[in-house]
Design a protein around this motif. Sequence first.
Motif, PDB file in Angstrom:
ATOM      1  N   TRP A  39      -0.168  20.141  15.595  1.00 43.03           N
ATOM      2  CA  TRP A  39       0.703  19.347  16.360  1.00 43.03           C
ATOM      3  C   TRP A  39       1.972  19.790  16.335  1.00 43.03           C
ATOM      4  O   TRP A  39       2.719  20.371  15.428  1.00 43.03           O
ATOM      5  N   PHE A  40       2.877  19.650  17.605  1.00 42.50           N
ATOM      6  CA  PHE A  40       4.090  20.130  17.706  1.00 42.50           C
ATOM      7  C   PHE A  40       4.914  19.100  18.543  1.00 42.50           C
ATOM      8  O   PHE A  40       4.495  18.480  18.952  1.00 42.50           O
ATOM      9  N   LEU A  41       6.299  19.372  18.440  1.00 40.35           N
ATOM     10  CA  LEU A  41       7.164  18.875  19.312  1.00 40.35           C
ATOM     11  C   LEU A  41       7.013  19.440  20.901  1.00 40.35           C
ATOM     12  O   LEU A  41       6.623  20.488  20.935  1.00 40.35           O
ATOM     13  N   PRO A  42       7.204  18.470  21.673  1.00 36.30           N
ATOM     14  CA  PRO A  42       7.135  19.075  23.098  1.00 36.30           C
ATOM     15  C   PRO A  42       8.278  19.922  23.327  1.00 36.30           C
ATOM     16  O   PRO A  42       9.402  19.990  22.627  1.00 36.30           O
ATOM     17  N   GLY A  43       7.973  21.242  24.083  1.00 41.22           N
ATOM     18  CA  GLY A  43       9.118  22.143  24.081  1.00 41.22           C
ATOM     19  C   GLY A  43       8.470  23.653  24.294  1.00 41.22           C
ATOM     20  O   GLY A  43       7.059  23.671  24.231  1.00 41.22           O
ATOM     21  N   GLU A  61       9.251  18.039  31.104  1.00 42.80           N
ATOM     22  CA  GLU A  61       8.872  17.845  32.305  1.00 42.80           C
ATOM     23  C   GLU A  61       7.428  18.420  32.767  1.00 42.80           C
ATOM     24  O   GLU A  61       6.531  17.776  33.186  1.00 42.80           O
ATOM     25  N   GLU A  62       7.248  19.613  32.232  1.00 43.15           N
ATOM     26  CA  GLU A  62       6.091  20.319  32.421  1.00 43.15           C
ATOM     27  C   GLU A  62       4.819  19.843  31.444  1.00 43.15           C
ATOM     28  O   GLU A  62       3.917  19.574  32.189  1.00 43.15           O
ATOM     29  N   GLU A  63       5.373  19.659  30.279  1.00 44.54           N
ATOM     30  CA  GLU A  63       4.420  19.224  29.450  1.00 44.54           C
ATOM     31  C   GLU A  63       3.986  17.484  29.371  1.00 44.54           C
ATOM     32  O   GLU A  63       2.850  17.362  29.015  1.00 44.54           O
ATOM     33  N   LEU A  64       5.061  16.717  29.776  1.00 39.98           N
ATOM     34  CA  LEU A  64       4.868  15.215  29.376  1.00 39.98           C
ATOM     35  C   LEU A  64       5.147  14.502  30.634  1.00 39.98           C
ATOM     36  O   LEU A  64       4.331  13.403  30.775  1.00 39.98           O
ATOM     37  N   GLY A  65       5.525  15.270  31.867  1.00 37.11           N
ATOM     38  CA  GLY A  65       5.551  14.638  33.241  1.00 37.11           C
ATOM     39  C   GLY A  65       6.625  13.776  33.122  1.00 37.11           C
ATOM     40  O   GLY A  65       6.820  12.726  34.225  1.00 37.11           O
ATOM     41  N   LEU A  66       7.669  14.036  32.349  1.00 40.96           N
ATOM     42  CA  LEU A  66       8.925  13.141  32.398  1.00 40.96           C
ATOM     43  C   LEU A  66       9.991  14.175  31.781  1.00 40.96           C
ATOM     44  O   LEU A  66       9.823  14.953  31.023  1.00 40.96           O
TER      45      LEU A  66
END
Length: 167
Positions: A39-43, A61-66
């Motif tokens: 598991w990773f931090l979003p980025g 925005e690409e990975e989480l939609g926000l």
Amino acid sequence: MPDLAYYASLPRSRGAAAALLLDDLGRVLLVKPTYSEGWFLPGGVIEADESPLSACLRECEEELGLVPRLDGLACVDWGSPRSDGVDSVNVFVFGGSITGAEADAIRLPPDELSDHVLVAPEKIPELAPPHVARRMEPALRAMAEGRAVYLEDGAEQPFGTPALGRR
């Protein structure tokens, strides 16, 4: 006029940017890539001519939609070259927050991420690869103290003392 040949001959540096997002219970948002274990931090990777902050916001925005609310830089971690052939990297970690409603609204790109979770900080070493987990405690401490920290391979570097090799 700058000497373009000289600048072209200088070493290049690889960079990445990530968001360390906490909910109101102090849990950390982690994502699970489809292409890697753990598991990773979003980025992700900082693209050519992109700032670390812009990369962090774009990747979220690409990975989480926000686009998350970020409070500032939590840490920069220089990772030395790894034995598996991965080059050195500068990782910029920006701290911020996420609400429960935002966490519920996350939309993952299925070709890149398979899941997300909010996890207590003490559980991160069980879930994240060592090169990711090592920076979490210093980065979380720095966020709580309202400052940024500089790390090398996850170890906080003391300031106020003479640099090694200088006399």
